[in-house]
Design an enzyme around this catalytic site. Structure first.
Site, mmCIF file in Angstrom:
data_model
loop_
_atom_site.group_PDB
_atom_site.id
_atom_site.type_symbol
_atom_site.label_atom_id
_atom_site.label_comp_id
_atom_site.label_asym_id
_atom_site.label_seq_id
_atom_site.Cartn_x
_atom_site.Cartn_y
_atom_site.Cartn_z
ATOM 1 N N GLU A 1 0.835 -1.211 0.000
ATOM 2 C CA GLU A 1 0.000 0.000 0.000
ATOM 3 C C GLU A 1 0.864 1.254 0.000
ATOM 4 O O GLU A 1 0.722 2.145 0.844
ATOM 5 C CB GLU A 1 -0.954 -0.008 1.195
ATOM 6 C CG GLU A 1 -1.946 -1.157 1.161
ATOM 7 C CD GLU A 1 -2.983 -1.110 2.269
ATOM 8 O OE1 GLU A 1 -2.905 -0.195 3.118
ATOM 9 O OE2 GLU A 1 -3.864 -1.980 2.288
ATOM 10 N N GLU B 1 -3.922 -8.948 -0.164
ATOM 11 C CA GLU B 1 -4.489 -8.751 1.185
ATOM 12 C C GLU B 1 -6.002 -8.763 1.064
ATOM 13 O O GLU B 1 -6.569 -8.022 0.262
ATOM 14 C CB GLU B 1 -3.993 -7.430 1.769
ATOM 15 C CG GLU B 1 -4.169 -7.307 3.267
ATOM 16 C CD GLU B 1 -3.355 -6.127 3.821
ATOM 17 O OE1 GLU B 1 -2.118 -6.100 3.603
ATOM 18 O OE2 GLU B 1 -3.938 -5.235 4.455
#
Length: 770
Positions: A420, A499
């Protein structure tokens, strides 16, 4: 023939003896002195450290606590302490070392470490997760004691979004070798051809000649099977000039190899040696898993010609009550639970892990996504003073060290260079940051693909601006429908969920789309940090930090396990309120009358019984959703029976517990050795007279240990508990808690005694061997 084999065995044993003399690996964990706080001049040999605490490493001083909302680590670090810690160790080297190069290897120091030997500064490493090596040779003595000093400083906060630990929290060793030797981490073994008929094992190595004389050197590799039998030998000879480093490369052929896979993770050993004439000069042993792993755009992940869904979890590096200094036995027990849940993959979120962690993945049969960083140059909330401050200067060296250290592990099938990432990925600068990392990994470990966990790709525009086109495998966190749409718009992309949460729709995205290679759930085990006070632990795991099954773990097993599964949960409070719990013992029997029950099962049909009366049979839903019952609560027995083709294949039964009557103790192992990585997790259960766990019991549990054992830590898994882990008492949570026991001095029997007020004392004996 037997005489020939005997001769070869003796020859190999003799060669190994010489090799052991040529390279000496000495554990360096014991007999350190520790001081919490800054200590001016502590790097100097003559510094007075007599008042410092004696201990062995791995050691995480942050987990010692106490918890405090005012601690600068804040929510990311779980409100545990941060600061400066110093370590010093005196050591003496005998004459055996006098003619050798002597290095020290640290598997990880948290964080911003500085290391000195005899007052000479060896270097600094900001990244607390990285392994590093320093050459001690120019600064050490062989006829008098030496002093090594380490300063670990994580006082600059907030530095992380999750718990890091503090100090020398991984293993340390001395490695001594001859002036002609293999460069660190340079022996690289892989199997570019791997079939059941034959395999090509490719060996690469770098030989360093730090003498002043050129020489002819031969590098050979002997491949041994699991029983130690030679199955192949190959080698190459070259001249290595004085002061030069030369690359060697050659192939060994293995006929009818046993392939490394998830069910039978077979490991060979490659023994690679440098020889000059008949003299063995250096030796490195490398575990080898022969396998073929690849990603395909249309069909996802393949291992040895078998199309497999990666059913993975993300794991942070803490071990709960032991913090960041995790005995391997703790990870082994956790891995066993994950295997039971159907997990076959692990993402090292979001940093390099200890090398023995990857060794365990190799031995137990998990595929791994090996990750480097949580941040590049842009900071993240809760981690403004983290690795982002060091990325520009250190990313290349840290990435190189991780990949070179890890690339021999057959479990690793994918690298990730970020999670991220908040840096802009919309321009040439962002493109270059990714491309430079991917290119470096390709250079160091050709053939293994690279990804990163993309963050809101439709917002950042990476699916449309050409960024994703650079990626070997496109990885995205959450928002599965975006990834599905992106693949269908770009069918040549290889894709994976890096994820994912526990909801049904995310599982169906993996189950029903052939091109989805896998997913990594957030997360496998509850982890310290990333929680808002009074919580100290992020509770999104399949299991608690003490290893208890959670609702999402039970459901996941029904989706991912190959074995028949049936599990029941109910809402803890009346009429569908509260949390999902796996018991039939409400807090208040008087006010609990409407029980909402769910059953998770992969069986064709499930029949539910309340006190022996059938509550109906329900078939398996096509979308794998749970089977629901709305029951009027009755104290007694609730039982679910799973059947396939009419045959009973799985049963689970709960009984309403009465008053606490006794203590039950179970241990993960009853024998311990004097090894940091050896630990037994003793589970304490408060039960009624019939042995049913009293799910609402929160009694104070007291511990004492006698004999040769050490009470390392106690815990109950409660995410809002602020009790210290290193003590002799802890409250039960949902009727349970644990003690982690390790071997102390000597050998014999260690007896752990456990007491709860008003109940008979319980004890368990563990055998300690040297």
């Amino acid at each position: 023939m037997k005489k020939i084999y005997l001769f070869i065995s003796l020859l190999l044993a003799t060669a190994s003896l010489y090799a052991q003399q040529s390279r000496i690996i000495t554990p360096f964990d014991d007999s350190w002195l520790f001081y919490k706080g800054d200590a001016t001049g502590a790097e100097q040999t003559a510094f007075n450290d007599k008042a410092w605490r004696k201990l062995s490493v791995p050691h995480d001083w942050s987990i010692e606590g106490p918890y405090d909302q005012a601690n600068p680590t804040s929510r990311g670090g779980g409100y545990l302490p941060a600061g400066i810690g110093w370590y010093r160790k005196q050591f003496t080297l005998g004459k055996t070392y006098a003619s050798k190069n002597v290095t020290v290897e640290f598997d990880g120091v948290m964080a911003n470490s500085d290391v000195w030997v005899n007052g000479h500064h060896l270097g600094k490493r900001p990244y607390g997760y990285i392994s590093f090596i320093y050459d001690l040779t120019p600064y050490i003595s062989y006829d008098k004691p030496n002093v090594i000093a380490v300063k670990a400083d994580n006082s600059l906060q907030t530095a992380s979004r999750y718990y890091t630990g503090a100090g020398i929290y991984r293993h340390v060793r001395l490695v001594a070798y001859n002036t002609v030797h293999f460069a660190p981490w340079s022996v690289y073994v892989k199997s570019p051809v791997a079939t059941v008929a034959k395999a090509t094992v490719q060996i690469q190595a770098q030989v360093v000649n730090s003498t002043k004389v050129a020489g002819e050197y031969k590098v050979t590799t002997t491949v041994l099977d699991a029983a130690g039998k030679t199955v192949s030998t190959a080698g190459s000879a070259k001249t290595v000039a004085a002061g030069q480093t030369v690359d060697f490369s050659f192939d060994a052929q293995v006929a009818n190899p046993k392939l490394w896979n998830l069910d039978e993770p077979y490991l060979y050993t490659a023994v690679t040696r440098i020889a000059k004439g008949s003299e063995i000069i250096d030796e490195v042993k490398t575990p080898v898993g022969i396998r073929e792993a690849k990603f395909e755009a249309a069909t996802g992940f393949w291992l040895n010609g078998q199309n497999i869904k990666i059913k993975g979890v993300c794991l942070h590096h803490d071990g709960g009550a032991v913090g960041a200094a995790v005995p391997l036995s703790v990870w082994e027990q956790r891995f066993k639970l994950l295997k039971q849940a159907g997990v076959n993959g692990i993402r090292t979120a979001h940093n390099p892990v200890a090398p023995e962690f990857l060794d365990l993945c190799d031995r137990m049969g998990f595929v791994v996504m090996d990750e480097t960083f949580d941040t590049w140059t842009a900071s993240k909330p809760g981690a403004a003073k983290g690795y982002n401050l060091y990325f520009t200067e250190w990313w290349e060296r840290d990435t190189r060290d991780m990949v070179m250290r890890d690339r021999n592990h057959p479990s690793i099938v994918l690298y990730s260079v970020g999670n991220e990432i908040h840096d802009s990925l919309k321009d040439s600068v962002g493109f270059k940051k990714y491309r430079d990392q991917q290119n470096l990994i390709h250079k160091l470990d050709p053939g293994r693909p690279v990804t990163m966990a993309l963050f809101r790709p439709n917002v950042s525009g990476v699916y449309a601006n050409g960024f994703a086109d650079m990626m070997d495998v496109v990885g995205q966190n959450y928002r599965e429908n975006e990834l599905i749409a992106a693949h269908e718009a770009h069918p040549n992309w290889k894709v994976i969920g890096t994820e994912n949460t526990h909801v049904l729709s995310m599982w169906l995205a993996l189950r029903d789309k052939p091109y989805m290679a896998g997913q990594f759930l957030w997360t496998g085990i509850d982890y310290l940090g990333e929680a808002a006070w009074p919580e100290t632990t992020n509770n999104q795991g399949l299991f608690t930090r003490t290893g208890e099954w959670k609702q999402q773990g039970l459901q996941r097993q029904s989706w991912w396990s190959e074995k028949p599964v049936v599990h029941m949960v109910r809402k803890s409070d009346n009429d569908g309120a509260g949390n999902w719990v796996a018991d039939w013992t409400p807090v208040d029997f008087g006010t609990y009358d409407n029980a909402k029950v769910q059953v998770y099962s992969n069986c064709d049909e499930v029949e539910l019984f309340l006190n022996g009366k059938s509550q109906g049979i329900k078939p398996k839903p096509a979308d794998d959703s749970p089977r629901d019952w709305d029951l009027t609560f009755e104290k007694g027995s609730l039982k679910a029976v799973g059947r396939n083709k009419g045959k009973e294949v799985a049963v689970e039964e709960f009984k309403s517990a009465g008053a606490p009557a006794k203590i039950l103790l179970t241990a993960t192992q009853d024998k311990l050795t004097h090894n940091f990585d050896d630990a037994s997790i003793v589970k304490v259960s408060i039960v009624d007279a019939e042995g049913n766990v009293c799910a609402n019991a929160d009694n104070m549990v007291k511990f004492s240990i006698s004999g040769s054992g050490i009470l390392q830590a106690v815990d109950n898994g409660d995410i809002i508990s602020h009790e210290q882990y290193q003590g002799t008492e802890h409250k039960a949570f949902q009727g349970k808690c644990i003690a982690i026991v390790k071997a102390g001095a000597g050998s014999g029997t260690a007896t752990l005694k456990v007491s709860v007020a008003g109940l008979p004392e319980a004890s368990i004996a563990l055998q300690i061997t040297k």
